[in-house]
Scaffold this motif. Structure first.
Motif, short mmCIF file in Angstrom:
data_model
loop_
_atom_site.label_atom_id
_atom_site.label_comp_id
_atom_site.label_asym_id
_atom_site.label_seq_id
_atom_site.Cartn_x
_atom_site.Cartn_y
_atom_site.Cartn_z
N SER A 30 1.41 -1.29 -0.32
CA SER A 30 -0.05 0.25 0.32
C SER A 30 0.91 0.50 0.18
O SER A 30 2.05 1.03 0.06
CB SER A 30 -0.49 0.01 1.31
OG SER A 30 -0.04 0.40 2.76
N TYR A 31 0.06 2.30 -0.57
CA TYR A 31 0.99 3.76 -0.34
C TYR A 31 1.12 3.81 1.24
O TYR A 31 2.24 4.93 1.52
CB TYR A 31 0.14 4.86 -0.77
CG TYR A 31 -0.19 4.90 -2.16
CD1 TYR A 31 1.43 5.03 -3.10
CD2 TYR A 31 -0.52 4.71 -3.12
CE1 TYR A 31 1.48 4.61 -4.42
CE2 TYR A 31 -1.18 4.41 -4.82
CZ TYR A 31 -0.33 4.84 -5.14
OH TYR A 31 0.20 4.82 -6.63
N GLN A 32 0.91 3.55 1.57
CA GLN A 32 0.77 3.16 3.37
C GLN A 32 2.28 2.51 4.25
O GLN A 32 3.21 3.19 4.95
CB GLN A 32 -0.09 3.18 4.72
CG GLN A 32 0.63 3.63 6.45
CD GLN A 32 0.41 4.69 6.32
OE1 GLN A 32 -0.66 5.78 6.17
NE2 GLN A 32 0.96 5.00 7.41
N GLU A 33 2.18 2.12 3.26
CA GLU A 33 3.49 0.80 3.96
C GLU A 33 4.39 0.86 3.08
O GLU A 33 6.00 1.43 3.74
CB GLU A 33 3.42 -0.76 3.21
CG GLU A 33 2.25 -1.85 3.98
CD GLU A 33 1.64 -2.76 3.94
OE1 GLU A 33 1.91 -3.06 4.45
OE2 GLU A 33 1.76 -2.58 2.34
N ILE A 38 9.79 5.03 3.61
CA ILE A 38 10.16 6.14 2.64
C ILE A 38 10.51 7.48 3.54
O ILE A 38 11.24 7.83 3.69
CB ILE A 38 9.68 6.87 1.58
CG1 ILE A 38 9.99 5.42 0.53
CG2 ILE A 38 9.85 7.68 0.90
CD1 ILE A 38 9.04 5.35 -0.50
N GLY A 39 9.80 7.82 4.35
CA GLY A 39 10.09 9.16 5.84
C GLY A 39 8.87 9.95 4.91
O GLY A 39 9.65 10.58 5.65
N ARG A 40 7.94 9.50 3.85
CA ARG A 40 7.30 11.28 3.62
C ARG A 40 5.47 9.86 3.63
O ARG A 40 5.19 9.64 4.43
CB ARG A 40 7.23 10.95 2.33
CG ARG A 40 8.60 11.51 2.14
CD ARG A 40 8.86 13.03 1.90
NE ARG A 40 9.93 13.10 2.23
CZ ARG A 40 10.57 14.83 2.11
NH1 ARG A 40 9.43 15.50 3.19
NH2 ARG A 40 11.36 14.99 1.77
N ASP A 41 4.63 11.55 3.41
CA ASP A 41 3.26 10.94 3.91
C ASP A 41 2.69 9.84 2.39
O ASP A 41 3.39 10.33 1.22
CB ASP A 41 2.57 12.25 3.78
CG ASP A 41 1.20 12.37 3.76
OD1 ASP A 41 0.25 11.89 4.94
OD2 ASP A 41 -0.18 11.49 3.13
N LYS A 42 2.16 9.29 2.64
CA LYS A 42 1.07 8.60 2.00
C LYS A 42 1.14 9.29 0.29
O LYS A 42 1.26 8.95 -0.08
CB LYS A 42 0.16 7.17 1.77
CG LYS A 42 -1.35 8.32 2.60
CD LYS A 42 -2.11 6.98 3.27
CE LYS A 42 -3.73 7.46 3.95
NZ LYS A 42 -3.58 8.54 4.59
N GLU A 57 17.16 11.43 -3.81
CA GLU A 57 18.71 10.54 -4.23
C GLU A 57 17.88 9.15 -3.31
O GLU A 57 17.77 8.25 -3.15
CB GLU A 57 19.70 10.98 -4.02
CG GLU A 57 20.87 8.97 -4.55
CD GLU A 57 21.92 9.94 -4.83
OE1 GLU A 57 22.56 9.18 -5.71
OE2 GLU A 57 22.40 10.44 -4.86
N GLU A 58 18.24 9.62 -2.46
CA GLU A 58 17.57 8.35 -1.16
C GLU A 58 16.29 8.26 -1.29
O GLU A 58 16.10 7.13 -0.83
CB GLU A 58 18.03 9.17 0.52
CG GLU A 58 17.82 8.63 2.28
CD GLU A 58 18.06 8.49 3.49
OE1 GLU A 58 17.63 8.25 4.08
OE2 GLU A 58 18.32 10.16 2.82
N THR A 62 15.60 4.36 -2.27
CA THR A 62 14.19 2.84 -0.78
C THR A 62 13.58 2.46 -1.75
O THR A 62 13.03 1.42 -1.52
CB THR A 62 14.38 4.50 0.27
OG1 THR A 62 15.74 4.99 0.86
CG2 THR A 62 13.47 3.55 1.12
N LEU A 63 12.81 3.20 -2.53
CA LEU A 63 11.68 3.31 -3.15
C LEU A 63 12.52 1.59 -4.23
O LEU A 63 11.31 0.48 -3.55
CB LEU A 63 11.03 4.39 -4.27
CG LEU A 63 9.55 3.75 -4.80
CD1 LEU A 63 8.42 3.29 -4.01
CD2 LEU A 63 8.77 4.85 -5.34
#
Length: 157
Positions: A30-33, A38-42, A57-58, A62-63
């Motif tokens: 999911s976008y939440q997962e 990633i450390g950002r909002d879904k 870049e980070e 990660t994605l």
């Protein structure tokens, strides 16, 4: 020319989006997962995957690691996007159309109430956050969409 350079020359934002969405679906994430990793909002992660936000870049590395896709996709995610992905015609997808309809019906109401509260100006789509939540309701679940944009007054000169 290296294979990485060749891929960078032919992989565009739309192709990167297709690759990412297919991998997301295949992995059942999911976008939440994804946002938690990633450390950002879904909603921001979804916007970045759909080509409407630029990842660092980070974040991009990660994605692509989570989704196990070719690392050249990370380079595309770091490019500045062309904002506004919809055609200028009225959208035909029913969900997107409803947002268009909301603006058609309530746009002048938004403008009137915002300008009564803040003065003449606009809500920023640059200094902006959005959240989407689900609210269970016995009469049918509810969609809660929150737009949180900085008010920008018009300048006089």
């Amino acid at each position: 020319m290296s294979k990485v350079i060749e891929k960078l020359n032919v992989l565009d934002r739309k192709e990167a989006t297709q690759i990412l969405l297919a991998a997301k679906k295949q992995k059942g994430l999911s976008y939440q997962e994804l946002s938690e990793e990633i450390g950002r909002d879904k909603t921001w992660v979804a916007a970045a995957i759909l080509g409407q936000a630029t990842m660092s870049e980070e974040e991009a590395l990660t994605l692509v690691k989570i989704l196990d896709v070719d690392p050249t996709v990370a380079s595309v995610l770091q490019q500045y996007p062309m904002k506004g992905s919809l055609d200028s015609a009225v959208p035909v997808d029913p969900l997107i159309y409803r947002f268009h309809e909301i603006n058609q019906v309530y746009g002048t109401t938004f403008k009137e109430v915002i300008q009564e509260m803040f003065g003449e100006g606009i809500m920023s789509a640059i200094d902006f956050r959005m959240d989407i939540q689900k609210k269970e309701d016995p009469n049918g679940d509810r969609v809660i969409v929150t737009f949180d944009g900085k008010f920008l007054p018009y300048k006089k000169w």
